[in-house]
Design a protein around this motif. Structure first.
Motif, short mmCIF file in Angstrom:
data_model
loop_
_atom_site.label_atom_id
_atom_site.label_comp_id
_atom_site.label_asym_id
_atom_site.label_seq_id
_atom_site.Cartn_x
_atom_site.Cartn_y
_atom_site.Cartn_z
N GLY A 154 44.48 67.67 -10.76
CA GLY A 154 43.43 68.37 -11.49
C GLY A 154 42.18 68.55 -10.62
O GLY A 154 41.51 69.59 -10.69
N ARG A 155 41.87 67.54 -9.81
CA ARG A 155 40.73 67.67 -8.89
C ARG A 155 40.99 68.74 -7.84
O ARG A 155 40.07 69.47 -7.44
N LEU A 156 42.24 68.83 -7.36
CA LEU A 156 42.58 69.90 -6.42
C LEU A 156 42.30 71.26 -7.03
O LEU A 156 41.70 72.14 -6.40
N MET A 157 42.74 71.45 -8.29
CA MET A 157 42.50 72.72 -8.96
C MET A 157 41.01 72.97 -9.13
O MET A 157 40.53 74.09 -8.94
N GLN A 158 40.28 71.93 -9.50
CA GLN A 158 38.85 72.08 -9.73
C GLN A 158 38.11 72.49 -8.47
O GLN A 158 37.11 73.23 -8.52
N GLN A 159 38.59 72.00 -7.30
CA GLN A 159 37.94 72.31 -6.03
C GLN A 159 38.49 73.57 -5.37
O GLN A 159 38.14 73.89 -4.24
N GLY A 160 39.38 74.28 -6.07
CA GLY A 160 39.89 75.53 -5.55
C GLY A 160 40.96 75.38 -4.50
O GLY A 160 41.26 76.35 -3.77
N LEU A 161 41.58 74.20 -4.39
CA LEU A 161 42.66 73.97 -3.44
C LEU A 161 44.01 74.24 -4.10
O LEU A 161 44.19 73.98 -5.29
N ASN A 162 44.95 74.74 -3.34
CA ASN A 162 46.27 75.07 -3.86
C ASN A 162 47.12 73.80 -3.93
O ASN A 162 47.50 73.26 -2.90
N PRO A 163 47.47 73.32 -5.12
CA PRO A 163 48.26 72.09 -5.22
C PRO A 163 49.71 72.27 -4.81
O PRO A 163 50.44 71.29 -4.70
N TYR A 164 50.14 73.53 -4.59
CA TYR A 164 51.50 73.77 -4.13
C TYR A 164 51.62 73.70 -2.60
O TYR A 164 52.71 73.69 -2.06
N THR A 165 50.48 73.67 -1.92
CA THR A 165 50.49 73.51 -0.47
C THR A 165 49.70 72.29 -0.01
O THR A 165 49.83 71.87 1.14
N ASN A 166 48.88 71.72 -0.89
CA ASN A 166 48.08 70.54 -0.56
C ASN A 166 48.50 69.36 -1.41
O ASN A 166 48.70 69.49 -2.62
N GLY A 167 48.62 68.20 -0.77
CA GLY A 167 48.80 66.97 -1.52
C GLY A 167 47.46 66.41 -1.93
O GLY A 167 46.39 66.91 -1.55
N ILE A 168 47.50 65.34 -2.74
CA ILE A 168 46.26 64.72 -3.20
C ILE A 168 45.44 64.17 -2.02
O ILE A 168 44.22 64.04 -2.11
N SER A 169 46.12 63.89 -0.92
CA SER A 169 45.42 63.35 0.25
C SER A 169 44.40 64.32 0.82
O SER A 169 43.57 63.93 1.65
N ALA A 170 44.43 65.58 0.39
CA ALA A 170 43.41 66.55 0.83
C ALA A 170 42.05 66.26 0.21
O ALA A 170 41.04 66.81 0.66
N LEU A 171 42.01 65.40 -0.81
CA LEU A 171 40.75 65.07 -1.47
C LEU A 171 40.05 63.93 -0.75
O LEU A 171 40.69 63.03 -0.20
N SER A 172 38.73 63.94 -0.78
CA SER A 172 37.99 62.80 -0.26
C SER A 172 38.13 61.61 -1.21
O SER A 172 38.11 61.79 -2.43
N ASN A 173 38.28 60.43 -0.66
CA ASN A 173 38.42 59.20 -1.45
C ASN A 173 39.58 59.28 -2.45
O ASN A 173 39.51 58.71 -3.54
N TYR A 174 40.65 59.98 -2.08
CA TYR A 174 41.75 60.18 -3.01
C TYR A 174 42.40 58.86 -3.42
O TYR A 174 42.91 58.71 -4.53
N TYR A 175 42.39 57.87 -2.51
CA TYR A 175 43.08 56.62 -2.80
C TYR A 175 42.41 55.87 -3.96
O TYR A 175 43.07 55.10 -4.67
N ASN A 176 41.11 56.09 -4.16
CA ASN A 176 40.40 55.41 -5.24
C ASN A 176 40.88 55.85 -6.62
O ASN A 176 40.59 55.20 -7.62
N LEU A 177 41.58 56.98 -6.68
CA LEU A 177 42.09 57.46 -7.96
C LEU A 177 43.32 56.67 -8.43
O LEU A 177 43.71 56.77 -9.59
N GLY A 178 43.96 55.94 -7.51
CA GLY A 178 45.09 55.11 -7.90
C GLY A 178 46.45 55.79 -7.91
O GLY A 178 47.37 55.29 -8.57
N PRO A 179 46.68 56.93 -7.21
CA PRO A 179 48.01 57.53 -7.25
C PRO A 179 49.00 56.76 -6.39
O PRO A 179 48.61 56.01 -5.48
N ASP A 180 50.27 56.95 -6.65
CA ASP A 180 51.32 56.35 -5.85
C ASP A 180 51.32 57.02 -4.48
O ASP A 180 51.31 58.25 -4.37
N VAL A 181 51.37 56.21 -3.42
CA VAL A 181 51.31 56.76 -2.06
C VAL A 181 52.52 57.64 -1.75
O VAL A 181 52.49 58.45 -0.83
#
Length: 519
Positions: free
Chosen positions: A124-151
């Motif tokens: 959802g953050r990827l979408m909010q920031q205008g990044l394509n979630p079909y080509t970008n993983g969550i790791s494209a976000l700053s501080n993505y690890y703090n969100l708690g997703p599975d690596v």
């Protein structure tokens, strides 16, 4: 007679409250080992969660609560089967009461046994920031690890459709940075999926001449479904609810509306593309020739792809989800036949001096499995459907009903082929298959007993898989407790509990029938 006897009525109500107690224990256990966005969550700074999560004794206590709670729900589900064996219409209010009571505590729990909900927030953050979630993983976000997703999924593109991406984006926007608030829309979506299943599974079963109360109990009250769809907050709940609703309408008088609902399901998780050719067959009807079949297959595809294309134009991502369909296939698990076989063969090739060839062999075997599953789906859709009654399963009240039953049984086997020939099988995939097989008839005896064993197995898989434990807590000890308590509890249900053990053993009559060569 089922619920009409006072003793059985009381015992059935007792089972309902037993399941509620189990769900409540899952809620309490989630405080210690449920998943949260640890560093971003204010909950971790509250006394309750500090107490529940920071000492080994509290974490182990919460783990035991989880295991006992899930097993208690499983036992309650089995006991309802015994007390409501007649499945007359008076069972339905009690079953709906059980569904409400078993669901309510888990709606308030932290996500259990899965971090997928935090991946949803990241997407959802990827979408909010205008990044394509079909080509970008969550790791494209700053501080993505703090969100708690599975690596496992932080580098992978999202495998979800446009409707789910919009829900993710809306959840993040409404939450204004709070991961706890962002979880609420996902939980409500999961609940909506369960509600749709509670409405349409019984209706489809009744359309095919099977008892709707039994189908409601077998599928919707199954602890594997409730734990994985409500407790774990998986979007498969809404996906499955929409496709079952769509198939119900496609098999009746509103085939176009049915195809729209199936398309909305695809826009959650595209795996339900498998349902489209069978929705077309339902639209064509039992008397259709090949010309009508191909015409309505074309119309079905045009309606569905037209809606998805419009969604792609609105979100600017087109059909990007097609390339991401392979995302779940990048991992494997030991109880998936193709996953296990491919890695054993690859390991042996490497062991015998094959070097890097082992990984290549593993990949080839998995590709062959996926290709075989596609071929099976095509064959099941193309081979002529016979609307003849199956004496073992029963017959619907009309030829149209028998035809619908035969088409849906084909669709159930198509989904089964895709699941069983994949390298990764998640516990909730069982519910896809159970829903489709249940509405086309699962008879008593060994088929129903197989559901019991699978329900126990996948409950154990959930309980012993993903537990949220801080680094200073001995995770091996916690997982050892989870395995020990859950396995001993399951063995008790199957072997020693006088109330439930008989459900897992064939009766003398069944044994005699199996010995009879005429059977």
């Amino acid at each position: 007679m089922a619920v009409k006897q006072p003793g059985r009525k009381w015992a059935a109500r007792s089972a309902v409250w037993q399941g509620f107690a189990g769900s409540l224990m899952l809620l309490l256990g989630s405080f210690g080992v449920g998943w949260m966005a640890t560093s971003a969550s204010p909950l971790i700074r509250t006394p309750l969660f500090i107490l529940a999560r920071t000492t080994p004794a509290a974490v182990i206590t919460c783990t035991v609560l989880l295991c006992i709670g899930a097993l208690l729900m499983l036992r309650a589900w089995l006991r309802l089967r015994q007390h409501l064996a007649g499945w007359d219409p008076s069972c339905r209010p009690l079953l709906l009461k059980a569904l409400a009571l078993w669901t309510a505590p888990m709606m308030l729990a932290l996500p259990l046994f899965s971090r997928d909900s935090y991946a949803y927030i990241g997407q959802g953050r990827l979408m909010q920031q205008g990044l394509n979630p079909y080509t970008n993983g969550i790791s494209a976000l700053s501080n993505y690890y703090n969100l708690g997703p599975d690596v496992l999924w932080t580098e992978a593109p999202t495998p979800y459709g446009p409707v789910w991406l919009w829900l993710e984006q809306a959840a993040v926007g409404l939450a204004n940075g709070s991961p706890e608030l962002a979880l609420v829309p996902f939980r409500l979506a999961s609940l909506l999926g369960v509600v749709l299943l509670a409405i349409y599974v019984p209706r489809l079963a009744a359309r095919h001449g099977f008892n709707p109360q039994r189908a409601l109990w077998l599928v919707v009250l199954n602890p594997v479904l409730l734990i994985n769809f409500i407790g774990s907050v998986h979007n498969d709940s809404l996906m499955l609810g929409l496709v079952v609703a769509g198939i119900y309408h496609a098999s009746g008088r509103h085939p176009v509306w049915g195809i729209v609902l199936v398309t909305l399901s695809i826009a959650i998780k595209p795996i339900t593309l498998i349902a489209l050719p069978f929705a077309g067959l339902l639209w064509a009807g039992s008397q259709a020739g090949w010309l009508r079949k191909f015409a309505l297959w074309t119309a079905t595809l045009a309606i569905s792809m037209g809606i998805l294309a419009a969604m792609g134009v609105v979100n600017g991502l087109g059909f990007g989800w097609l390339a991401a369909l392979q995302t779940p296939g990048t991992v494997w698990i030991w109880y998936a036949p193709v996953g296990l076989f491919s890695h054993v063969v690859g390991f042996l090739v490497t062991l015998l001096g094959g070097g890097g060839a082992g990984a290549a062999v593993t990949g080839v075997i998995q590709t062959v499995g996926q290709g075989a599953s596609i071929l099976v789906v095509v064959l099941l859709a193309l081979v002529a459907v016979r609307a003849t009654p199956d004496p073992g399963l029963g017959a619907g009240p009309s030829r149209a009903s028998r035809y619908s039953q035969a088409v849906l049984r084909r669709m159930a086997w198509a989904f089964a082929a895709v699941v069983l020939l994949a390298p990764m099988i998640q516990p909730w995939y069982m519910m896809w298959l159970l829903a489709f097989f249940a509405v086309t008839g699962i008879r008593d005896g060994w088929p129903l007993r197989a559901v019991y064993f699978l329900s126990v197995f996948f409950t154990l898989i959930a309980l012993t898989d993903q537990l949220s434990v801080f680094q200073w807590i001995p995770v091996v000890a916690v997982r050892g407790v989870a395995i020990g308590v859950s396995v001993l509890g399951a063995l008790w249900l199957m072997l020693w509990d006088r109330r439930t053990r008989g459900l897992f053993r064939p009766s003398l009559a069944e044994r005699d029938a199996l010995r009879d060569p005429r059977t």
